[in-house]
Design a protein around this motif. Sequence first.
Motif, PDB file in Angstrom:
ATOM      1  N   GLY A 135       0.857  -1.185   0.000  1.00  0.00           N
ATOM      2  CA  GLY A 135       0.000   0.000   0.000  1.00  0.00           C
ATOM      3  C   GLY A 135       0.888   1.228   0.000  1.00  0.00           C
ATOM      4  O   GLY A 135       1.833   1.310   0.793  1.00  0.00           O
ATOM      5  N   ARG A 136       0.601   2.193  -0.916  1.00  0.00           N
ATOM      6  CA  ARG A 136       1.541   3.298  -1.106  1.00  0.00           C
ATOM      7  C   ARG A 136       1.751   4.130   0.163  1.00  0.00           C
ATOM      8  O   ARG A 136       2.875   4.402   0.559  1.00  0.00           O
ATOM      9  CB  ARG A 136       1.055   4.208  -2.239  1.00  0.00           C
ATOM     10  CG  ARG A 136       2.019   5.360  -2.534  1.00  0.00           C
ATOM     11  CD  ARG A 136       1.463   6.282  -3.576  1.00  0.00           C
ATOM     12  NE  ARG A 136       1.302   5.581  -4.828  1.00  0.00           N
ATOM     13  CZ  ARG A 136       0.493   5.974  -5.805  1.00  0.00           C
ATOM     14  NH1 ARG A 136      -0.247   7.045  -5.643  1.00  0.00           N
ATOM     15  NH2 ARG A 136       0.414   5.286  -6.929  1.00  0.00           N
ATOM     16  N   LYS A 137       0.660   4.542   0.798  1.00  0.00           N
ATOM     17  CA  LYS A 137       0.793   5.370   2.002  1.00  0.00           C
ATOM     18  C   LYS A 137       1.522   4.597   3.101  1.00  0.00           C
ATOM     19  O   LYS A 137       2.434   5.138   3.752  1.00  0.00           O
ATOM     20  CB  LYS A 137      -0.591   5.815   2.478  1.00  0.00           C
ATOM     21  CG  LYS A 137      -0.550   6.617   3.776  1.00  0.00           C
ATOM     22  CD  LYS A 137      -1.945   7.032   4.221  1.00  0.00           C
ATOM     23  CE  LYS A 137      -1.894   7.760   5.561  1.00  0.00           C
ATOM     24  NZ  LYS A 137      -3.247   8.206   5.998  1.00  0.00           N
ATOM     25  N   ARG A 138       1.122   3.341   3.304  1.00  0.00           N
ATOM     26  CA  ARG A 138       1.763   2.536   4.344  1.00  0.00           C
ATOM     27  C   ARG A 138       3.252   2.362   4.051  1.00  0.00           C
ATOM     28  O   ARG A 138       4.095   2.487   4.945  1.00  0.00           O
ATOM     29  CB  ARG A 138       1.067   1.168   4.437  1.00  0.00           C
ATOM     30  CG  ARG A 138       1.595   0.286   5.565  1.00  0.00           C
ATOM     31  CD  ARG A 138       0.902  -1.062   5.592  1.00  0.00           C
ATOM     32  NE  ARG A 138      -0.482  -0.949   5.987  1.00  0.00           N
ATOM     33  CZ  ARG A 138      -1.509  -1.105   5.166  1.00  0.00           C
ATOM     34  NH1 ARG A 138      -1.299  -1.365   3.883  1.00  0.00           N
ATOM     35  NH2 ARG A 138      -2.746  -0.995   5.591  1.00  0.00           N
ATOM     36  N   PRO A 172      10.374   7.856  -5.382  1.00  0.00           N
ATOM     37  CA  PRO A 172       9.284   7.408  -6.265  1.00  0.00           C
ATOM     38  C   PRO A 172       7.904   7.551  -5.630  1.00  0.00           C
ATOM     39  O   PRO A 172       6.947   7.928  -6.311  1.00  0.00           O
ATOM     40  CB  PRO A 172       9.624   5.936  -6.520  1.00  0.00           C
ATOM     41  CG  PRO A 172      11.079   5.820  -6.249  1.00  0.00           C
ATOM     42  CD  PRO A 172      11.366   6.794  -5.149  1.00  0.00           C
ATOM     43  N   SER A 173       7.800   7.261  -4.335  1.00  0.00           N
ATOM     44  CA  SER A 173       6.507   7.393  -3.656  1.00  0.00           C
ATOM     45  C   SER A 173       6.057   8.849  -3.645  1.00  0.00           C
ATOM     46  O   SER A 173       4.881   9.149  -3.860  1.00  0.00           O
ATOM     47  CB  SER A 173       6.601   6.863  -2.223  1.00  0.00           C
ATOM     48  OG  SER A 173       6.918   5.490  -2.202  1.00  0.00           O
ATOM     49  N   GLN A 174       7.010   9.754  -3.408  1.00  0.00           N
ATOM     50  CA  GLN A 174       6.686  11.185  -3.424  1.00  0.00           C
ATOM     51  C   GLN A 174       6.139  11.602  -4.783  1.00  0.00           C
ATOM     52  O   GLN A 174       5.099  12.273  -4.879  1.00  0.00           O
ATOM     53  CB  GLN A 174       7.942  12.007  -3.093  1.00  0.00           C
ATOM     54  CG  GLN A 174       7.755  13.504  -3.233  1.00  0.00           C
ATOM     55  CD  GLN A 174       8.911  14.157  -3.970  1.00  0.00           C
ATOM     56  OE1 GLN A 174       9.674  13.505  -4.664  1.00  0.00           O
ATOM     57  NE2 GLN A 174       9.036  15.462  -3.813  1.00  0.00           N
ATOM     58  N   GLN A 175       6.822  11.196  -5.865  1.00  0.00           N
ATOM     59  CA  GLN A 175       6.362  11.578  -7.200  1.00  0.00           C
ATOM     60  C   GLN A 175       5.012  10.943  -7.527  1.00  0.00           C
ATOM     61  O   GLN A 175       4.141  11.590  -8.123  1.00  0.00           O
ATOM     62  CB  GLN A 175       7.394  11.175  -8.244  1.00  0.00           C
ATOM     63  CG  GLN A 175       8.591  12.098  -8.283  1.00  0.00           C
ATOM     64  CD  GLN A 175       9.282  12.074  -9.645  1.00  0.00           C
ATOM     65  OE1 GLN A 175       9.011  11.214 -10.471  1.00  0.00           O
ATOM     66  NE2 GLN A 175      10.183  13.010  -9.857  1.00  0.00           N
ATOM     67  N   ALA A 176       4.822   9.676  -7.149  1.00  0.00           N
ATOM     68  CA  ALA A 176       3.550   9.005  -7.431  1.00  0.00           C
ATOM     69  C   ALA A 176       2.402   9.673  -6.679  1.00  0.00           C
ATOM     70  O   ALA A 176       1.300   9.837  -7.221  1.00  0.00           O
ATOM     71  CB  ALA A 176       3.642   7.528  -7.047  1.00  0.00           C
ATOM     72  N   VAL A 184       2.250  13.038   7.125  1.00  0.00           N
ATOM     73  CA  VAL A 184       1.903  12.109   6.051  1.00  0.00           C
ATOM     74  C   VAL A 184       0.756  11.207   6.491  1.00  0.00           C
ATOM     75  O   VAL A 184      -0.179  10.940   5.725  1.00  0.00           O
ATOM     76  CB  VAL A 184       3.138  11.268   5.636  1.00  0.00           C
ATOM     77  CG1 VAL A 184       2.717  10.090   4.758  1.00  0.00           C
ATOM     78  CG2 VAL A 184       4.144  12.129   4.889  1.00  0.00           C
ATOM     79  N   SER A 185       0.794  10.725   7.731  1.00  0.00           N
ATOM     80  CA  SER A 185      -0.276   9.853   8.227  1.00  0.00           C
ATOM     81  C   SER A 185      -1.615  10.578   8.278  1.00  0.00           C
ATOM     82  O   SER A 185      -2.670   9.956   8.102  1.00  0.00           O
ATOM     83  CB  SER A 185       0.087   9.308   9.608  1.00  0.00           C
ATOM     84  OG  SER A 185       0.221  10.370  10.538  1.00  0.00           O
ATOM     85  N   VAL A 186      -1.585  11.906   8.482  1.00  0.00           N
ATOM     86  CA  VAL A 186      -2.818  12.684   8.578  1.00  0.00           C
ATOM     87  C   VAL A 186      -3.333  13.105   7.198  1.00  0.00           C
ATOM     88  O   VAL A 186      -4.525  13.017   6.909  1.00  0.00           O
ATOM     89  CB  VAL A 186      -2.598  13.929   9.471  1.00  0.00           C
ATOM     90  CG1 VAL A 186      -3.814  14.855   9.419  1.00  0.00           C
ATOM     91  CG2 VAL A 186      -2.323  13.514  10.899  1.00  0.00           C
TER      92      VAL A 186
END
Length: 555
Positions: free
Chosen positions: A112-115, A156-160, A220-222
């Motif tokens: 999961g991207r956020k996780r 990569p997660s930041q850009q996605a 980020v979690s919020v």
Amino acid sequence: MSAAVARAAGSPGARSREAGAKGSRSRAAAHSHGHEAEAAWKPGHNPWAIAVVVTLAAFMEILDTTIVNVALPHIAGSLSSSNDEATWALTSYLVANGIVLTISGWLSSVIGRKRYFIICISMFTVCSFLCGIADSLPQLVAFRLLQGFFGGGMQPSQQAIILDTFPPEKRGAAFGVTAIATIVAPVLGPTLGGLITDTYNWRWIFFANLPVGLITVFFVSVLVEDPPSAKRMSRRIDVIGLALITLGLGCLQVMMDRGEDEDWFSSSFIQVMAGLAIFGIIGAIVWLKVAKHPIVNLDVFKDKNFAMGCVCISAVGATLYAGAVVIPQFAQTVINYNATWSGLILSPGGIAIILLIPIIGVAMRFVQTRLIIAAGFFVMGAAFFYSSRLTPNIDFFTLVTMRAAQTAGLAFLFVPISTIAYITLPRRLNGDATALFTMFRNVFGSVGISLATAMITERTQAHQAQLSKWATPFHQPYNELVASYQRTLVGMGHAAGAAHDLAVGMVYQAFRVQAQILAYSDVFLYVGVVAFCVVPFCFFLTNKKAGGGPAAAVH
């Protein structure tokens, strides 16, 4: 007749065909509904707040790729190791970082991207603390390896996340925020690292990540949430693909980072690393094309804009990191600047980028993006040609001007390339695309650093060989220069015999400096040629304006 039709309609086969048709229609409707839901999805919080938070995490990670460089002598002394051994603290980070960059899209889809993003930030922060308390070099190398492993998934997660948070017409402005992390962080790294090391201790380079990491995890979690296309999926582990990517990119990073110290291909170690890198990379490409469930989807390269965007961003990475290393190295080794002042040469270039990026963002609404990118490479090539005009008595302001000219070209490049690379790419491929896009930039950044450093050594030796034929008593200008130094030394009170020996030594020192300056000039010329060579490739990109308009409908 009607009874026969009725019997046929009521037969099991007909009922089965009718049920199948209904199922197909329902699946098509569900698929269509899924696409509509995906297109209609919007983040629940302010997109700009999300962009700032995820960029802060990426900034922290990118900063750690360059901030340690200036502290290596201090690390070596503190941990009772040689400078050569201490460089493994850089190599281990780059190796793990390069491997994870490629597979981060797969990891995001599984976890999961956020996780996954939160795990990366949290563990990167923990590993930063462990690096700061390391009391031996093996411990530091191991913790840096883990730090690079978790840090590799952050860019990569930041850009996605930004791709999914902003609609296509607003991505140019959003990528302007990410450019601060990608371009300014490597520029500020040596300066900040020098100041922290000189003022406090090298361990605070790592401890400084702790408050940033904790704040970023909370926000980020919020704020961040996964879109429907990025929900956690169950995907098989492509063991062969993972192994080949790890082997190929890991060995490539080791080869590029250690090549200069090991005298390149005269070393059997570098030969083995090169062979394994070629085998791993070629094997990975072949396997990923034929595998049923590849760990990275290479179909992203079927999109012409993304493929050419990767070519352009590779050139940007190579020139960005090469320039960021060569100018401070010239300042320290040739004109004897300390670490802090050599780092300060780079800082105004970062300011130039911050000032120019909003202007480029506005220009992208009215000018074809590919023309802006072509202009950026042309400006960069001209800046590196200008930078080749080095002299022994060059001043601080001139060096700052040279670097600012180089980074001015970068302002034309990162945001437009990052925007146009994804403009025609389906959203479902964003995870794999951002991983590969970032991997190309970082790997070619490492290649740029290694080649530039090796070229300085090679060209210095070549110029020494070329100039040595004039450094002989049989060449009258040489005799006149020695005599001039000798008269000066005698006038300062030295005996005539001793003055002659000192004069010869001073001439030899001037000779070595001239050879080094010519070598650095050559490197700048070669980098400028590379920048000019990329200009024609820019016209393979779409002629749309990436700032909005017709291009937005293509996505």
